[in-house]
Design a protein around this motif. Structure first.
Motif, mmCIF file in Angstrom:
data_model
loop_
_atom_site.group_PDB
_atom_site.id
_atom_site.type_symbol
_atom_site.label_atom_id
_atom_site.label_comp_id
_atom_site.label_asym_id
_atom_site.label_seq_id
_atom_site.Cartn_x
_atom_site.Cartn_y
_atom_site.Cartn_z
ATOM 1 N N ASN A 214 0.948 -1.217 -0.146
ATOM 2 C CA ASN A 214 0.017 -0.096 0.033
ATOM 3 C C ASN A 214 1.006 1.224 -0.005
ATOM 4 O O ASN A 214 1.905 1.288 0.688
ATOM 5 N N ALA A 215 0.459 2.202 -0.690
ATOM 6 C CA ALA A 215 1.290 3.327 -0.919
ATOM 7 C C ALA A 215 1.792 3.930 0.244
ATOM 8 O O ALA A 215 2.808 4.680 0.714
ATOM 9 N N LYS A 216 0.376 4.158 1.150
ATOM 10 C CA LYS A 216 0.990 4.668 2.582
ATOM 11 C C LYS A 216 1.719 4.341 3.498
ATOM 12 O O LYS A 216 2.659 4.619 3.996
ATOM 13 N N ASN A 217 1.743 2.876 3.340
ATOM 14 C CA ASN A 217 2.501 1.904 4.419
ATOM 15 C C ASN A 217 4.044 1.824 3.865
ATOM 16 O O ASN A 217 4.819 2.016 4.436
ATOM 17 N N LEU A 218 4.044 1.819 2.285
ATOM 18 C CA LEU A 218 5.265 1.835 1.855
ATOM 19 C C LEU A 218 6.207 3.069 2.026
ATOM 20 O O LEU A 218 7.265 3.065 2.418
ATOM 21 N N SER A 219 5.450 4.097 1.772
ATOM 22 C CA SER A 219 6.116 5.430 1.999
ATOM 23 C C SER A 219 6.554 5.519 3.552
ATOM 24 O O SER A 219 7.486 6.291 3.825
ATOM 25 N N ARG A 221 7.386 3.270 5.617
ATOM 26 C CA ARG A 221 8.736 2.461 5.841
ATOM 27 C C ARG A 221 9.666 3.269 5.340
ATOM 28 O O ARG A 221 10.830 3.149 5.732
ATOM 29 N N VAL A 222 9.611 3.806 3.855
ATOM 30 C CA VAL A 222 10.795 4.397 3.522
ATOM 31 C C VAL A 222 11.159 5.661 4.224
ATOM 32 O O VAL A 222 12.377 5.806 4.566
ATOM 33 N N VAL A 223 10.185 6.332 4.711
ATOM 34 C CA VAL A 223 10.454 7.595 5.597
ATOM 35 C C VAL A 223 11.184 7.290 7.028
ATOM 36 O O VAL A 223 12.162 7.935 7.288
ATOM 37 N N VAL A 224 10.275 6.412 7.739
ATOM 38 C CA VAL A 224 10.755 6.189 9.167
ATOM 39 C C VAL A 224 11.848 5.245 9.246
ATOM 40 O O VAL A 224 12.889 5.619 9.823
#
Length: 317
Positions: A214-219, A221-224
């Motif tokens: 999911n775009a929200k979940n993936l982003s 993880r990328v940021v955090v």
């Protein structure tokens, strides 16, 4: 701190592999640490949950065994063929004291590995029973290979032993390269296991659910996760002193969590069932290890300070 140490270890293993084939000084340790940090970040982003590690846990076991066997065999071979070694602790009186205290923190740091089977065991039910089995195994059978490599390495090379043992051993290039690669890959997996409780906590806190793609979940993880590991990678490259970070981690985390907190919690939970001598024993442990933790912290900070002056930041060790 422990994750910073793993990134330094990954970078050291990567550089040691490179030097085996091209000792031209082009690929420096900070670059290797940056590569190691990037791989750790990619792994953290691609493995959304601890339970998703799956087959990687099997690979982790293989990597660990390969490193242990190769390190032990090559160290044993060198030790049998080497002339008499110097086992004296380097430095003057005060320096020796700090070195010994730092070494004690290194020793307890090594027992952090008990967290790996403990965390892994919580993946399947019954959680508590599996966790206890894992801990009993780790602190009985599991410590044997740890001590085997440590004592054999010191016996073989004496006080000149490198912090990263594979930099001391002699042997076929392909064998040493294999050991270095397994150390690199194991560092990536181990870091993820240690960091997973924090990842899971943040995912739960910020409502990260559903598909990992999911775009929200993936982003998220990328940021955090990416941001967290980017910071750790910067610190690792800035002060790439593996032994010093091991000492600092042992001082500020392992001593308090393993010895001080455990005795304090047991004392609080069982205070009505303990006699005076038992209470005194636990209080003694709390006081003694509090002093050790403080002394080891001072020692580790001193070691980092001394090494920073000796080698400069972003050193190519």
């Amino acid at each position: 701190m422990i994750n910073t140490g793993y990134i330094i270890l990954a970078g050291s293993a990567l550089k040691a592999t490179y030097v085996l084939f091209r000792d031209d000084g082009l690929l420096k340790l900070p670059y290797c640490i940056a590569i190691g940090g990037f791989v750790c970040a990619m792994f953290a982003i691609c493995i959304p949950h601890l339970s998703a590690l799956g087959i990687w846990l099997g690979f982790s076991t293989v990597f660990s065994l390969a490193y242990i066997v190769i390190s032990f065999v090559l160290s044993l071979k060198d030790g049998l063929q080497s002339p008499p070694r110097d086992y004296e602790i380097p430095g003057d009186g005060v320096s020796k004291i700090f070195t010994i205290i730092g070494a004690s923190a290194n020793l307890v740091f090594a027992f952090n590995t008990g967290m790996l089977p403990e965390i892994q065991a919580t993946i399947r039910q019954p959680v508590v029973k599996n966790m206890m089995k894992a801990l009993y195994f780790q602190f009985t059978v599991g410590v044997l290979p740890l001590y085997l490599v440590a004592f054999t390495g010191y016996w073989a090379y004496g006080s000149s032993t490198e912090v990263y043992l594979l930099n001391s051993v002699n042997g076929p290039v392909w064998v040493k390269a294999s050991a270095n690669i397994t150390a690199f890959l194991q560092s990536v997996i181990a870091l993820h296991i240690f960091a997973s409780p924090m990842y899971e906590f943040l995912d739960t806190k910020y409502g990260i659910k559903g598909s990992a793609l999911n775009a929200k979940n993936l982003s998220f993880r990328v940021v955090v996760r990416g941001g967290y590991l980017a910071f750790n990678t910067f610190v690792a490259a800035f002060l790439p002193f593996l032994g010093d970070f091991m000492s600092l981690t042992g001082a500020i985390s392992t001593f308090p969590l393993t010895f001080i907190l455990a005795n304090h919690m047991y004392l609080k939970a069982k205070k009505d069932k303990l006699n005076s001598s038992q209470k005194l024993w636990h209080r003694f442990n709390i006081g003694f290890f509090a002093i050790m933790s403080l002394a080891a912290t001072i020692s580790a900070i001193r070691l980092i300070s001394v090494d920073s002056k000796t080698y400069h930041v972003f050193a190519d060790l």
